[in-house]
Write an enzyme that holds these catalytic residues in place. Structure first.
Site, short mmCIF file in Angstrom:
data_model
loop_
_atom_site.label_atom_id
_atom_site.label_comp_id
_atom_site.label_asym_id
_atom_site.label_seq_id
_atom_site.Cartn_x
_atom_site.Cartn_y
_atom_site.Cartn_z
N PRO A 87 22.89 19.77 19.82
CG PRO A 87 21.23 20.88 18.89
CD PRO A 87 22.27 20.88 19.81
CD GLU A 114 16.90 29.98 17.15
OE1 GLU A 114 17.12 29.14 16.25
OE2 GLU A 114 15.81 29.78 18.19
NE ARG A 152 26.75 6.64 38.53
CZ ARG A 152 26.23 6.27 39.77
NH1 ARG A 152 25.62 7.08 40.60
NH2 ARG A 152 25.94 4.81 39.88
CG ASP A 167 25.81 2.39 38.05
OD1 ASP A 167 25.26 2.09 38.62
OD2 ASP A 167 26.71 3.41 37.90
#
Length: 246
Positions: A87, A114, A152, A167
């Site tokens: 993150p 964690e 893709r 797209d």
């Protein structure tokens, strides 16, 4: 394109790869996805891969040894890109997806609990990548998002390369609306322009729809596109869209 994924839950990866277009890409040989479990490389007799953090705190931290050895066991090349799902990383987007599709080998390192011992990041020299400003229980889902998105952009993966070209985000705009049969259903009709067979008019309509959808849903992308636009047709359509919302 070869993907190696370091994960404590290889079944999550293998299950995700057994369906739909990703599965067909593997069967055709365009991509390979290999789930490698650091637990198989731990020297702990109980197969332990985590421990309590130095300095105290909640949760468990993934240990160096299993991840170092697991990483070392993967054959690499000068073209290998190493990504650690975190993150704290830069946000994954279509631009990054297209960039990564030029590689021949990507290693994705999934966390859990964690997080990682910081030395794992240093040792692997990984690029930290996030799929958004939220926290998940592990990196397996983000890893598969990246595998799917990057694949893709590989020639032949979708059959018709235009499928990827149009797209959302491929040119900085969102995708235009799509319709199929029947022409009318539940009182909703397909726009007449899509039925007249004039490909030039259809292309112009779709381009304007891209701009309209982007203006309404992602003003930030619209403004960025408008700032850098130097195409006469697009500039005309941009002005039309802006005037319609004044």
């Amino acid at each position: 394109m070869k993907f190696d994924i370091l994960t404590l839950f290889p079944d999550m990866i293998n299950q995700a790869c057994s369906h739909s277009i990703v599965s067909r890409g593997i069967d055709s040989g365009l991509i390979s996805v290999n789930a490698v479990n650091p637990r198989d490389y731990t020297k702990d007799k109980h197969k332990k891969v985590d421990d309590t953090p130095y300095g105290g705190g909640a949760g468990m931290v993934l240990m160096c040894q299993p991840y170092f050895d697991c990483f070392d066991a993967i054959e690499k090349s000068d073209d290998t890109e190493v990504i650690l799902l975190s993150p704290q990383g830069g946000t994954f987007n279509q631009h990054m997806s297209i960039e990564l599709a030029k590689k021949s080998h990507i290693i994705l390192i999934c966390g859990h609990y964690e997080g990682f011992d910081e030395r794992i990041k240093l040792y692997t020299r990984a690029r930290e990548v996030s799929i958004g400003d939220f926290v998940l229980t592990g990196g397996e889902l983000p890893a598969m998002c990246i595998v799917d998105s990057v694949s893709r952009n590989i020639d032949g993966f979708l059959g018709k390369i235009d499928s990827a070209h149009f797209d959302s985000f491929s040119d900085g705009l969102l995708e235009y609306p799509q319709y199929t049969k029947p022409r009318e259903y539940g009182g909703y009709k397909v726009p007449d322009v899509l039925l007249n067979g004039n490909h030039q008019e259809i292309a112009l309509w779709r381009r304007k729809q891209q701009l309209l959808v982007t203006y309404k849903k992602r003003r930030d992308l619209f403004e960025k596109f408008a700032k850098n636009c130097d195409n006469k047709t697009d500039l005309k359509l941009l002005n039309e869209v802006i005037s319609e919302f004044k």
